[in-house]
Each structure stands twice: as structure tokens, then as C-alpha cells.
Design an enzyme around this catalytic site. Structure first.
Site, PDB file in Angstrom:
ATOM      1  N   HIS A   1     -10.543  -2.068  -2.111  1.00  0.00           N
ATOM      2  CA  HIS A   1      -9.891  -3.028  -2.729  1.00  0.00           C
ATOM      3  C   HIS A   1     -10.035  -4.187  -2.274  1.00  0.00           C
ATOM      4  O   HIS A   1      -9.126  -5.173  -2.879  1.00  0.00           O
ATOM      5  CB  HIS A   1      -8.371  -2.236  -2.771  1.00  0.00           C
ATOM      6  CG  HIS A   1      -8.264  -1.094  -3.773  1.00  0.00           C
ATOM      7  ND1 HIS A   1      -7.264  -0.323  -3.480  1.00  0.00           N
ATOM      8  CD2 HIS A   1      -9.209  -0.824  -4.682  1.00  0.00           C
ATOM      9  CE1 HIS A   1      -7.483   0.516  -4.373  1.00  0.00           C
ATOM     10  NE2 HIS A   1      -8.814   0.599  -4.946  1.00  0.00           N
TER      11      HIS A   1
ATOM     12  N   GLY B   1       0.314  -2.410  -2.049  1.00  0.00           N
ATOM     13  CA  GLY B   1       0.664  -1.084  -1.966  1.00  0.00           C
ATOM     14  C   GLY B   1      -0.423   0.003  -1.957  1.00  0.00           C
ATOM     15  O   GLY B   1      -0.242   0.962  -1.601  1.00  0.00           O
ATOM     16  N   ASP B   2      -1.839  -0.625  -1.876  1.00  0.00           N
ATOM     17  CA  ASP B   2      -3.079   0.282  -1.580  1.00  0.00           C
ATOM     18  C   ASP B   2      -4.251  -0.448  -1.135  1.00  0.00           C
ATOM     19  O   ASP B   2      -5.205  -0.522  -1.575  1.00  0.00           O
ATOM     20  CB  ASP B   2      -3.360   0.883  -2.794  1.00  0.00           C
ATOM     21  CG  ASP B   2      -4.256   2.393  -2.956  1.00  0.00           C
ATOM     22  OD1 ASP B   2      -4.310   2.423  -1.736  1.00  0.00           O
ATOM     23  OD2 ASP B   2      -4.787   2.451  -3.908  1.00  0.00           O
ATOM     24  N   VAL B   3      -3.696  -1.157  -0.036  1.00  0.00           N
ATOM     25  CA  VAL B   3      -4.895  -2.069   0.683  1.00  0.00           C
ATOM     26  C   VAL B   3      -5.883  -0.943   1.460  1.00  0.00           C
ATOM     27  O   VAL B   3      -5.428  -0.316   2.226  1.00  0.00           O
ATOM     28  CB  VAL B   3      -4.255  -3.247   1.685  1.00  0.00           C
ATOM     29  CG1 VAL B   3      -5.541  -3.594   2.431  1.00  0.00           C
ATOM     30  CG2 VAL B   3      -3.507  -4.159   0.831  1.00  0.00           C
TER      31      VAL B   3
END
Length: 305
Positions: free
Chosen positions: A205, A199-201
Site C-alpha cells: 500500500h 490503518g493498514d500501512v
């Protein structure tokens, strides 16, 4: 609230973690957590997160559920394993690898650990394999864990509702609105399946080794079952269509779910980023974000909000 070196050592000891006092390194950049890196007596390196406020810990519950699910199912790639999780401390052994890039706020961009003008093939290939493995985690397990689960039908309806709400609040430029509506009504662009997404690549990260092989992902606060395309948007923003095509190819070869117009859908998903900016502006109420939202929506100078 910031903990002192003495407090950090005492809190860790209360949780059965014996730290070497001369190895503590403090990171005060986070708004929600004070972060400390340290070695234990067996020379294992740890990441310790101390909540700055009482409201912080309740918001970590879904991330803990997601991480437990990932660590139960994944063996080839890493995610944080919160072996200590209480109201005063989250702690886990530091993962292998380093972020592919870190944000430099002065230059408003990433400082990369890879050559972004000649991205190693191994980066695209291993990221594709990692995403295929993460996305393959059984949806039933995510539902049983209490995480958000979207069906393919809900993806479009949710996006339509979000766009309508943003337009009602701020307005939207005519050409942008037409583009969004064309995307929403084109059946061929939308996926027929959903998957368990990070969801937040993004580069910060995504952990890599010295050969640019992806070793794992951190920060799973946005994990849920939803449109797998979300985990490809940064690749397109950072490396363009060529980079996106390379990632989709590697993902498909690793068994990930793809469809003929996946690339086009991801490009349109990226073009919808003003929706998220506008939503953040509404939540924050800060004028700088309100103006930013107006600009990206193509309605700067419109006083509707």
C-alpha cells in the site's frame, strides 16, 4: 461478475470517461472488485474498479469519506481521488509511483522494489514525513465526516475487551497473556493522543518513486482516528528495531506526535497480532483460521473453540 472489454468501455462512457480500447489491462485477482487499468483519450492512465457483488459498494462508503478528507488536506503525498463513484464503477487517475513491495503467494512473502538488506535512508525519511502529514489531519474533520474516532482512553479499554473476548473463545498461553496484561497496565507505554491513521500501512500500500521516496498510500479502508502506532507496526515487522527507530526519528522530526516509550509500545502492539487473527477466525468460521489462531495464541490442541 466479470465485465467484458466492451462492457468496460460502455460503462466508462456512461460516466463521461472515454477510454482507448486497445489500452485495457484486466486484473482479476481481487475478491470484491474486478480491476481494469486503461488510458483515456488524453493519455491519462486510470484505475477502474467494478464491484463483483451487490454487497461490495456499501462497504466503500467510509473509504470514500476518508479519501475525500485526505485529498482535501494533503498536498505533498498522494491518495486515490475517486472522481467517479457510483454503484457500478469506482474510477480514479492512477497515482505516481509503484508499491514498495508486492505479495508473491507462491513464496508467501514480498517481492521488494527496494533492497531490504540495505534500505535507502530516503525510504524511512519520506515515510516518516508522509505519516506525520496524514496523522496531522484534524480529528474534528474526521468526526464531521462520520469516521470512527477513538480517544486515548478508549484505546486500552478496546484492546482489553478484545483480548478478553479472544481468551474466552480460544484461551491464551500463559506467558503471552502475562505479556499482554503487563502492556495494558503500563501507563508509560500508551499514547496520550490519537491521530488520523491509514490503518493498514504495508509495502503493498506504500507507493515509491525510483529513488525509494514515498509518494503516497493506497487502500484506505481501515482509516480512522486511533492509535498512530498502528501505522508503524509493519515497519518493525519488515525492518526490525533499527528500521522502526529510523522511522520514528523521521516522524518526530517532521512534527509527528511521539512519546518516550513509543517504540516499546509498537513492539507490544505487534505482539498482540494473535488477537486480530483470532477475531478473523471467529468471523470466518473457517477451520484453517481457527487452528492458526490456536497456534499463535499458544493453545494449539485446545478444543475450547
Amino acid at each position: 461478475m466479470n465485465r467484458t472489454k466492451k462492457q468496460v468501455i460502455e460503462i466508462a462512457e456512461r460516466h463521461g470517461l472515454m477510454l482507448k480500447g486497445d489500452t485495457l489491462v484486466f486484473n482479476e485477482s481481487g475478491m470484491d472488485f474486478q480491476v481494469v487499468f486503461a488510458f483515456d483519450l488524453e493519455e491519462n492512465e486510470w484505475v477502474l474498479r467494478f464491484p463483483r457483488r451487490d454487497d461490495v459498494m456499501p462497504r466503500t462508503k467510509d473509504e470514500k469519506k476518508a479519501l475525500d478528507l485526505v485529498n482535501k488536506n494533503i498536498t505533498n503525498y498522494q491518495a486515490p481521488d475517486w472522481s467517479i463513484y457510483t454503484n457500478e464503477l469506482i474510477a480514479y487517475k492512477k497515482l505516481n509511483g509503484i508499491p514498495a513491495g508486492t505479495i508473491d503467494h507462491e513464496i508467501q512473502n514480498y517481492v521488494w522494489e527496494i533492497d531490504i538488506n540495505n534500505v535507502p535512508k530516503s525510504f524511512h525519511e519520506t515515510l516518516g514525513k508522509a505519516l506525520a502529514e496524514f496523522h496531522g489531519i484534524p480529528k474534528e474533520q474526521a468526526a464531521d465526516a462520520g469516521l470512527v474516532v477513538h480517544t486515548p482512553e478508549e484505546l486500552r479499554q478496546s484492546m482489553r475487551e478484545r483480548m478478553d473476548a479472544v481468551k474466552a473463545k480460544f484461551g491464551a498461553g500463559e506467558s503471552l497473556w502475562r505479556r499482554w496484561q503487563a502492556w495494558l497496565t503500563d501507563d508509560e507505554l500508551w499514547p496520550m493522543e490519537t491521530g488520523f491513521i491509514h490503518g493498514d500501512v504495508h509495502a503493498g500500500h506504500t507507493l515509491i518513486d525510483k529513488n525509494a521516496n514515498v509518494t503516497g498510500l493506497i487502500d484506505w479502508t481501515e482509516a480512522k482516528v486511533s492509535d498512530v502506532s498502528n501505522d508503524f507496526v509493519f515497519q518493525y515487522k519488515a525492518f526490525g528495531e533499527d528500521g522502526l527507530e529510523s522511522l520514528i526519528k523521521a516522524y518526530r522530526e517532521a512534527g509527528g506526535y511521539t512519546w518516550p516509550k513509543m517504540k516499546e509500545h509498537i513492539i507490544e502492539l505487534e505482539a498482540a497480532f494473535p488477537v486480530a487473527i483470532a477475531e478473523f477466525a471467529i468471523v470466518s468460521g473457517q477451520e484453517e483460521y481457527v487452528e492458526m489462531a490456536r497456534q499463535v495464541l499458544g493453545v494449539s490442541g485446545n478444543n475450547k473453540a
